[in-house]
Design a protein around this motif. Sequence first.
Motif, PDB file in Angstrom:
ATOM      1  N   PHE A 198       0.854  -1.182   0.000  1.00  0.00           N
ATOM      2  CA  PHE A 198       0.000   0.000   0.000  1.00  0.00           C
ATOM      3  C   PHE A 198       0.885   1.226   0.000  1.00  0.00           C
ATOM      4  N   VAL A 199       0.624   2.078  -0.951  1.00  0.00           N
ATOM      5  CA  VAL A 199       1.444   3.269  -1.141  1.00  0.00           C
ATOM      6  C   VAL A 199       0.582   4.479  -0.867  1.00  0.00           C
ATOM      7  N   GLU A 200       1.124   5.429  -0.119  1.00  0.00           N
ATOM      8  CA  GLU A 200       0.349   6.638   0.162  1.00  0.00           C
ATOM      9  C   GLU A 200       0.126   7.400  -1.136  1.00  0.00           C
ATOM     10  N   PRO A 201      -1.126   7.705  -1.468  1.00  0.00           N
ATOM     11  CA  PRO A 201      -1.353   8.378  -2.755  1.00  0.00           C
ATOM     12  C   PRO A 201      -0.932   9.842  -2.687  1.00  0.00           C
ATOM     13  N   ASP A 232      11.266  20.665   6.433  1.00  0.00           N
ATOM     14  CA  ASP A 232      10.012  20.278   5.793  1.00  0.00           C
ATOM     15  C   ASP A 232       9.768  21.206   4.607  1.00  0.00           C
ATOM     16  N   TRP A 289      25.149  22.442 -27.185  1.00  0.00           N
ATOM     17  CA  TRP A 289      24.793  21.642 -28.360  1.00  0.00           C
ATOM     18  C   TRP A 289      25.209  22.347 -29.644  1.00  0.00           C
ATOM     19  N   LYS A 290      25.809  21.545 -30.564  1.00  0.00           N
ATOM     20  CA  LYS A 290      26.139  22.081 -31.882  1.00  0.00           C
ATOM     21  C   LYS A 290      25.298  21.308 -32.900  1.00  0.00           C
ATOM     22  N   ASP A 313      20.279  18.770 -38.841  1.00  0.00           N
ATOM     23  CA  ASP A 313      19.452  19.470 -37.851  1.00  0.00           C
ATOM     24  C   ASP A 313      19.073  20.846 -38.369  1.00  0.00           C
ATOM     25  N   THR A 360      13.760  26.977 -37.014  1.00  0.00           N
ATOM     26  CA  THR A 360      12.689  26.203 -36.391  1.00  0.00           C
ATOM     27  C   THR A 360      11.598  27.115 -35.853  1.00  0.00           C
ATOM     28  N   LEU A 361      12.011  28.235 -35.256  1.00  0.00           N
ATOM     29  CA  LEU A 361      11.031  29.094 -34.598  1.00  0.00           C
ATOM     30  C   LEU A 361      10.447  30.136 -35.533  1.00  0.00           C
TER      31      LEU A 361
END
Lengths: 216, 252
Positions: free
Chosen positions: A45-48, A132, A170-171, A176, A182-183
């Motif tokens: 039983f796992v606490e939801p 906490d 990233w190159k 690609d 892309t935009l």
Amino acid sequence: MRLTALLSMAAKAAFPHDYRYGTNRPWTIAAQRLNPPGKKRRKVFVEPIANEDWHVLRGDTVEILSGKDKGKQGKVAQVFRRRSWVILEGLNTHYRYIGRSGDYRGTYIASEAPLMLKDVTLIDPTDRKPTDIEWRYTEEGERVRVSVRTGRIIPKPVYQRRDGIIPQQWKDGPKDTSPEDTLQKTFTPSLKTLEEEVMEKMNIQEDRRPRKSYWY
Amino acid sequence: MAAAVTSRLTAAVCRQFQRVVTVSSYTQPQCATQAFSKFHSCQRRQTYDSWWFRSSTNNRALHTSCVREGLEDFFDLPENWGEQTVKSGAPWTGKQLRVKSNEDLHKLWYVLLKEKNMLLTLEQEAKRQRLPMPSPERLKKVERSMKRLDTVVTEREDSLRLLQTGQERGRPGEWRRNVFGKTFWYRFKEHPIPWYLNSRYKRRRFFEPSHVAPYTRLSLEKYLRSKIRKEKREKRNQKMLAAVFPKKTALA
């Protein structure tokens, strides 16, 4: 249509509803050894906890509250939400032999055991003490984790991708598309379907009329 | 005599061809001179162009381009041959695809299709050689991009259709009852003849016989009972979990 549905059903791995999921991925041999078909284990039983309320993320530094390595701090390597498990790097380890064959007893390695969520707490970054956590909203409207004791915001941890790619470094390769392309917005809403627009651009004249057909 | 016959035949053939192949003014195709040794068929077509189609009725000569490209598109770039891993970028997202025009999407689809064919060839060849395929995640990325592109195009089509006609579905259909008393969404099919002339369609029964009628009520009751049982089971589960894991009201 029904054939593809059948094929997809066959391709998808099916598990019984009371399958006990462990640290091994279900398609590996180790998992098959632990959970052979027909084996029934007691239900856990796992606490939801809702996905939004989950506060421990991969890459966070947490402290262990109970167990063998009580009081130690470590980085989270893996999180299992369905079982409320957290695996830390190098902590809460037990030792086992791996890769044995024939007479060779195998390599002696330390393997981490999962910890329950209630046995770990996040650490205040400045204080380096366990606190906490609450989910609160900043003035900008961003939802952040705030430590209850001090009120400081705990930032989201930066964790390296599994494939080792760092997005900032990233190159692009030859195949690609560059980010600007892309935009770039080329869409203009119009009352033409894709087929009509493409036919216009390619100067295709379709003078044939479709033959009368009946739909029933 | 023979020449006249052949010229008339070729004229007929040309007229048919004219509709299919775009006819342009006669220009010397470059391939014939360059790739004389490589493309034998190209060379033959070149000789055809010179006299075959120059008949009295058809003065405009036919110009067909010969196959210049080989099967290179089925293979990766030569510098990636033999590599264990090949770098590849992220797949196209729906957000990025939605700002592209229809023409761009049309072109992108075919680019992705060719890339997918190349990767599938690579996968099959790797299986044949019993070696691991280099970077199989590329195939997943391409498939996802194509799926998202398809989603974007269907979205646009759906919105246009809703606006212009108010129809929610692209394919017509209706709710029908089959022989077993079950109501289902029957999707229409396209036929060349109307339904009253289609003997096979007339044999299909879209009604329930009288002896099946009592069972529809019973199956409905069964379905409702199972639905209620599922809901009750869910509620019982939640109650039991709340008892096992009580919610801490006062936060420590």
